[in-house]
Design a protein around this motif. Structure first.
Motif, PDB file in Angstrom:
ATOM      1  N   PHE A 270       0.890  -1.170   0.000  1.00 52.66           N
ATOM      2  CA  PHE A 270       0.000   0.000   0.000  1.00 52.66           C
ATOM      3  C   PHE A 270       0.919   1.208   0.000  1.00 52.66           C
ATOM      4  O   PHE A 270       1.604   1.471   1.006  1.00 52.66           O
ATOM      5  CB  PHE A 270      -0.898   0.010   1.230  1.00 52.66           C
ATOM      6  CG  PHE A 270      -1.841  -1.172   1.288  1.00 52.66           C
ATOM      7  CD1 PHE A 270      -2.957  -1.231   0.466  1.00 52.66           C
ATOM      8  CD2 PHE A 270      -1.590  -2.226   2.154  1.00 52.66           C
ATOM      9  CE1 PHE A 270      -3.813  -2.318   0.511  1.00 52.66           C
ATOM     10  CE2 PHE A 270      -2.438  -3.311   2.208  1.00 52.66           C
ATOM     11  CZ  PHE A 270      -3.558  -3.355   1.377  1.00 52.66           C
TER      12      PHE A 270
ATOM     13  N   ILE B 277       3.681  -5.059   2.277  1.00 52.72           N
ATOM     14  CA  ILE B 277       3.099  -5.951   3.294  1.00 52.72           C
ATOM     15  C   ILE B 277       3.586  -7.384   3.084  1.00 52.72           C
ATOM     16  O   ILE B 277       3.955  -8.067   4.039  1.00 52.72           O
ATOM     17  CB  ILE B 277       1.548  -5.920   3.241  1.00 52.72           C
ATOM     18  CG1 ILE B 277       1.015  -4.481   3.219  1.00 52.72           C
ATOM     19  CG2 ILE B 277       0.943  -6.709   4.410  1.00 52.72           C
ATOM     20  CD1 ILE B 277       1.389  -3.634   4.401  1.00 52.72           C
TER      21      ILE B 277
ATOM     22  N   GLY C 238       2.306 -11.382  14.165  1.00 52.50           N
ATOM     23  CA  GLY C 238       2.034 -10.195  14.971  1.00 52.50           C
ATOM     24  C   GLY C 238       0.993  -9.305  14.297  1.00 52.50           C
ATOM     25  O   GLY C 238       0.692  -9.479  13.113  1.00 52.50           O
ATOM     26  N   SER C 239       0.456  -8.358  15.065  1.00 50.90           N
ATOM     27  CA  SER C 239      -0.528  -7.432  14.507  1.00 50.90           C
ATOM     28  C   SER C 239       0.096  -6.661  13.353  1.00 50.90           C
ATOM     29  O   SER C 239       1.234  -6.191  13.461  1.00 50.90           O
ATOM     30  CB  SER C 239      -0.980  -6.450  15.581  1.00 50.90           C
ATOM     31  OG  SER C 239      -1.936  -7.058  16.376  1.00 50.90           O
ATOM     32  N   GLY C 240      -0.639  -6.571  12.259  1.00 45.36           N
ATOM     33  CA  GLY C 240      -0.161  -5.785  11.122  1.00 45.36           C
ATOM     34  C   GLY C 240       0.793  -6.535  10.209  1.00 45.36           C
ATOM     35  O   GLY C 240       1.337  -5.959   9.265  1.00 45.36           O
ATOM     36  N   THR C 241       0.986  -7.828  10.426  1.00 49.12           N
ATOM     37  CA  THR C 241       1.902  -8.578   9.549  1.00 49.12           C
ATOM     38  C   THR C 241       1.235  -8.960   8.227  1.00 49.12           C
ATOM     39  O   THR C 241       1.893  -9.498   7.342  1.00 49.12           O
ATOM     40  CB  THR C 241       2.430  -9.859  10.237  1.00 49.12           C
ATOM     41  OG1 THR C 241       1.334 -10.542  10.845  1.00 49.12           O
ATOM     42  CG2 THR C 241       3.482  -9.535  11.274  1.00 49.12           C
ATOM     43  N   GLY C 242      -0.068  -8.747   8.139  1.00 50.35           N
ATOM     44  CA  GLY C 242      -0.719  -8.954   6.847  1.00 50.35           C
ATOM     45  C   GLY C 242      -1.528 -10.231   6.735  1.00 50.35           C
ATOM     46  O   GLY C 242      -1.745 -10.744   5.635  1.00 50.35           O
ATOM     47  N   LYS C 243      -2.032 -10.712   7.854  1.00 53.66           N
ATOM     48  CA  LYS C 243      -2.848 -11.953   7.809  1.00 53.66           C
ATOM     49  C   LYS C 243      -4.166 -11.702   7.053  1.00 53.66           C
ATOM     50  O   LYS C 243      -4.552 -12.485   6.203  1.00 53.66           O
ATOM     51  CB  LYS C 243      -3.136 -12.449   9.240  1.00 53.66           C
ATOM     52  CG  LYS C 243      -1.873 -12.752  10.031  1.00 53.66           C
ATOM     53  CD  LYS C 243      -2.159 -13.204  11.432  1.00 53.66           C
ATOM     54  CE  LYS C 243      -2.753 -12.117  12.315  1.00 53.66           C
ATOM     55  NZ  LYS C 243      -1.846 -10.966  12.560  1.00 53.66           N
ATOM     56  N   SER C 244      -4.827 -10.583   7.416  1.00 44.41           N
ATOM     57  CA  SER C 244      -6.110 -10.296   6.750  1.00 44.41           C
ATOM     58  C   SER C 244      -5.892  -9.947   5.284  1.00 44.41           C
ATOM     59  O   SER C 244      -6.689 -10.353   4.427  1.00 44.41           O
ATOM     60  CB  SER C 244      -6.838  -9.147   7.450  1.00 44.41           C
ATOM     61  OG  SER C 244      -7.109  -9.507   8.777  1.00 44.41           O
ATOM     62  N   VAL C 245      -4.829  -9.209   4.993  1.00 42.65           N
ATOM     63  CA  VAL C 245      -4.547  -8.870   3.585  1.00 42.65           C
ATOM     64  C   VAL C 245      -4.278 -10.160   2.803  1.00 42.65           C
ATOM     65  O   VAL C 245      -4.718 -10.309   1.658  1.00 42.65           O
ATOM     66  CB  VAL C 245      -3.350  -7.884   3.481  1.00 42.65           C
ATOM     67  CG1 VAL C 245      -2.938  -7.686   2.032  1.00 42.65           C
ATOM     68  CG2 VAL C 245      -3.714  -6.540   4.104  1.00 42.65           C
TER      69      VAL C 245
ATOM     70  N   ARG D  50      -7.615 -11.724   2.186  1.00 48.01           N
ATOM     71  CA  ARG D  50      -8.347 -10.948   1.172  1.00 48.01           C
ATOM     72  C   ARG D  50      -7.784 -11.209  -0.227  1.00 48.01           C
ATOM     73  O   ARG D  50      -8.519 -11.234  -1.211  1.00 48.01           O
ATOM     74  CB  ARG D  50      -8.295  -9.451   1.506  1.00 48.01           C
ATOM     75  CG  ARG D  50      -9.076  -9.082   2.763  1.00 48.01           C
ATOM     76  CD  ARG D  50      -9.717  -7.698   2.659  1.00 48.01           C
ATOM     77  NE  ARG D  50      -8.776  -6.647   2.339  1.00 48.01           N
ATOM     78  CZ  ARG D  50      -8.157  -5.901   3.247  1.00 48.01           C
ATOM     79  NH1 ARG D  50      -8.382  -6.093   4.535  1.00 48.01           N
ATOM     80  NH2 ARG D  50      -7.334  -4.950   2.865  1.00 48.01           N
TER      81      ARG D  50
ATOM     82  N   GLU E 269     -10.219 -14.952  12.699  1.00 51.18           N
ATOM     83  CA  GLU E 269     -10.281 -14.823  14.159  1.00 51.18           C
ATOM     84  C   GLU E 269     -11.640 -15.246  14.723  1.00 51.18           C
ATOM     85  O   GLU E 269     -12.335 -14.441  15.350  1.00 51.18           O
ATOM     86  CB  GLU E 269      -9.939 -13.401  14.571  1.00 51.18           C
ATOM     87  CG  GLU E 269      -8.558 -13.022  14.063  1.00 51.18           C
ATOM     88  CD  GLU E 269      -7.889 -11.937  14.877  1.00 51.18           C
ATOM     89  OE1 GLU E 269      -8.253 -11.764  16.046  1.00 51.18           O
ATOM     90  OE2 GLU E 269      -7.011 -11.280  14.328  1.00 51.18           O
TER      91      GLU E 269
ATOM     92  N   HIS F 197      -5.353 -15.377  16.697  1.00 54.25           N
ATOM     93  CA  HIS F 197      -4.355 -14.994  17.705  1.00 54.25           C
ATOM     94  C   HIS F 197      -4.490 -15.934  18.895  1.00 54.25           C
ATOM     95  O   HIS F 197      -3.783 -15.789  19.882  1.00 54.25           O
ATOM     96  CB  HIS F 197      -4.623 -13.570  18.211  1.00 54.25           C
ATOM     97  CG  HIS F 197      -4.188 -12.505  17.267  1.00 54.25           C
ATOM     98  ND1 HIS F 197      -2.879 -12.260  16.978  1.00 54.25           N
ATOM     99  CD2 HIS F 197      -4.888 -11.607  16.533  1.00 54.25           C
ATOM    100  CE1 HIS F 197      -2.784 -11.259  16.117  1.00 54.25           C
ATOM    101  NE2 HIS F 197      -4.006 -10.852  15.828  1.00 54.25           N
TER     102      HIS F 197
HETATM  103  N1  LIG Z   1      -6.764  -1.011   2.360  1.00 55.59           N
HETATM  104  C1  LIG Z   1      -5.612  -0.718   2.966  1.00 55.59           C
HETATM  105  N2  LIG Z   1      -4.970   0.431   2.696  1.00 55.59           N
HETATM  106  C2  LIG Z   1      -3.781   0.725   3.283  1.00 55.59           C
HETATM  107  N3  LIG Z   1      -3.167  -0.072   4.177  1.00 55.59           N
HETATM  108  C3  LIG Z   1      -3.772  -1.222   4.486  1.00 55.59           C
HETATM  109  C4  LIG Z   1      -5.022  -1.613   3.904  1.00 55.59           C
HETATM  110  N4  LIG Z   1      -5.379  -2.829   4.404  1.00 55.59           N
HETATM  111  C5  LIG Z   1      -4.399  -3.172   5.254  1.00 55.59           C
HETATM  112  N5  LIG Z   1      -3.439  -2.231   5.301  1.00 55.59           N
HETATM  113  C6  LIG Z   1      -2.219  -2.285   6.101  1.00 55.59           C
HETATM  114  O1  LIG Z   1      -1.605  -3.535   5.853  1.00 55.59           O
HETATM  115  C7  LIG Z   1      -0.986  -4.016   7.043  1.00 55.59           C
HETATM  116  C8  LIG Z   1      -1.475  -5.431   7.322  1.00 55.59           C
HETATM  117  O2  LIG Z   1      -2.840  -5.375   7.709  1.00 55.59           O
HETATM  118  P1  LIG Z   1      -3.663  -6.657   8.129  1.00 55.59           P
HETATM  119  O3  LIG Z   1      -5.012  -6.169   8.516  1.00 55.59           O
HETATM  120  O4  LIG Z   1      -3.568  -7.685   7.079  1.00 55.59           O
HETATM  121  O5  LIG Z   1      -2.835  -7.140   9.405  1.00 55.59           O
HETATM  122  P2  LIG Z   1      -3.151  -8.353  10.362  1.00 55.59           P
HETATM  123  O6  LIG Z   1      -1.925  -9.209  10.403  1.00 55.59           O
HETATM  124  O7  LIG Z   1      -4.417  -9.021   9.951  1.00 55.59           O
HETATM  125  O8  LIG Z   1      -3.306  -7.587  11.747  1.00 55.59           O
HETATM  126  P3  LIG Z   1      -4.180  -7.911  13.064  1.00 55.59           P
HETATM  127  O9  LIG Z   1      -3.599  -9.144  13.657  1.00 55.59           O
HETATM  128  O10 LIG Z   1      -3.944  -6.708  13.912  1.00 55.59           O
HETATM  129  O11 LIG Z   1      -5.620  -8.061  12.621  1.00 55.59           O
HETATM  130  C9  LIG Z   1      -1.316  -3.026   8.143  1.00 55.59           C
HETATM  131  O12 LIG Z   1      -0.217  -2.171   8.309  1.00 55.59           O
HETATM  132  C10 LIG Z   1      -2.508  -2.275   7.596  1.00 55.59           C
HETATM  133  O13 LIG Z   1      -2.540  -0.967   8.079  1.00 55.59           O
END
Ligand SMILES: Nc1ncnc2c1ncn2[C@@H]1O[C@H](COP(=O)(O)OP(=O)(O)OP(=O)(O)O)[C@@H](O)[C@H]1O
Length: 267
Positions: free
Chosen positions: A22, A27, A46-53, A56, A176, A209
């Protein structure tokens, strides 16, 4: 015997060389991962490592910058809408907060995907299928006519699960699933997932988590760090690696407590 032990992993999800960013923030870089048929794969990091991305990207809600993603034998890259719709029919998704429509009852929520794919099914059959999925998810029959606002957190997860199961999926994505549940409800939900996975022969991609969930139901765990999957294996296999995050995660106080709980359950 689990899929990974049999050495003949039949890939249901194959990710190769995935890159997501992004703006300036990268990511994922060169991320590889294979999910085998019939396994529950836990994804941690860890939080923000990109699991949800990552999830998706796999389900086509996020277009990767580069890389290959195959799901159920079909490439997810550059699919037209009709092709993507056909693949989507074969999986179910439980989003973290349930993602139910607040103006629809539980039964109507479960019927949404059925209506999308089979609009000509009679109302009676639709209700029957919804009732069956609601029961499979461990909800009482009187949950069907209730609105999400009338359900507890645990019931909302189960309603979301009933909807995810509406089209008899081969593959289940869970983001989750136990977040926000008390430990007893979380353990009951884990048990439900494991039992459905076995009965229905599902493959499950599960972001969590929750260390108890990892110990209780995951066949393998994939660890996201440094923009990629740094390790994937059973928990004993992961414990044998010396990556500091993995050691801290599984051998920290919470990891040890979850391992002790798992041992007590097995004894
Ligand atoms: N649409 C978007 N635009 C910009 N940045 C994004 C977008 N979606 C996710 N990010 C960024 O990508 C990174 C990974 O986000 P993601 O939600 O995948 O983390 P995660 O591992 O699922 O975190 P958590 O465990 O806290 O849910 C984060 O820094 C988030 O801010």
């Amino acid at each position: 015997m689990t899929a990974h032990e049999s050495k003949d992993c039949e890939p249901v999800i194959t990710i190769r060389g995935l890159r997501n960013s992004f703006g300036e923030a990268v990511i994922h870089e060169n991320l590889d991962l294979t999910v085998c048929k019939g396994e529950i794969l836990g994804v941690v990091g860890g939080s923000g490592t990109g699991k949800s991305v990552l999830m998706r990207s796999v389900i086509g809600l996020q277009s990767p910058e580069s890389g290959e993603i195959e799901v159920l034998g079909e490439s997810m890259i550059d699919r037209d809408e009709d092709e993507a719709k056909n693949i989507r029919r074969r999986w179910g998704i439980l989003f973290q907060a349930g993602a139910l429509f607040s103006t629809l009852t539980t039964a109507e929520n479960v019927e949404v995907p059925i209506r999308e794919y089979f609009p000509f099914i009679s109302k009676e059959l639709m209700d029957e299928i919804a009732g069956f999925k609601i029961a499979m998810s461990g909800l009482p029959p009187d949950a069907g006519p209730k609105f999400p606002s009338e359900l507890s957190g645990g019931m909302i997860k189960r309603a979301g699960l009933a909807r995810a199961l509406a089209l008899d999926p081969e593959l289940l994505f869970l983001d989750e699933p136990t977040a926000g549940l008390d430990p007893i409800s979380a353990a009951a939900f884990d048990e439900l997932i494991r039992s459905l996975q076995k009965k229905l022969g599902l493959t499950v991609f599960l972001i969590t988590h929750d260390l108890d969930t990892l110990y209780a139901i995951c066949d393998r765990v994939a660890v996201l760090a440094d923009k990629k999957v740094i390790a994937v294996g059973t928990i004993p296999e992961l414990l044998a690696t010396d990556h500091p995050w993995i050691q801290e995660y599984f051998n920290g106080p919470r990891g040890r407590s979850a391992a002790d709980t798992a041992k007590k359950v097995d004894a």
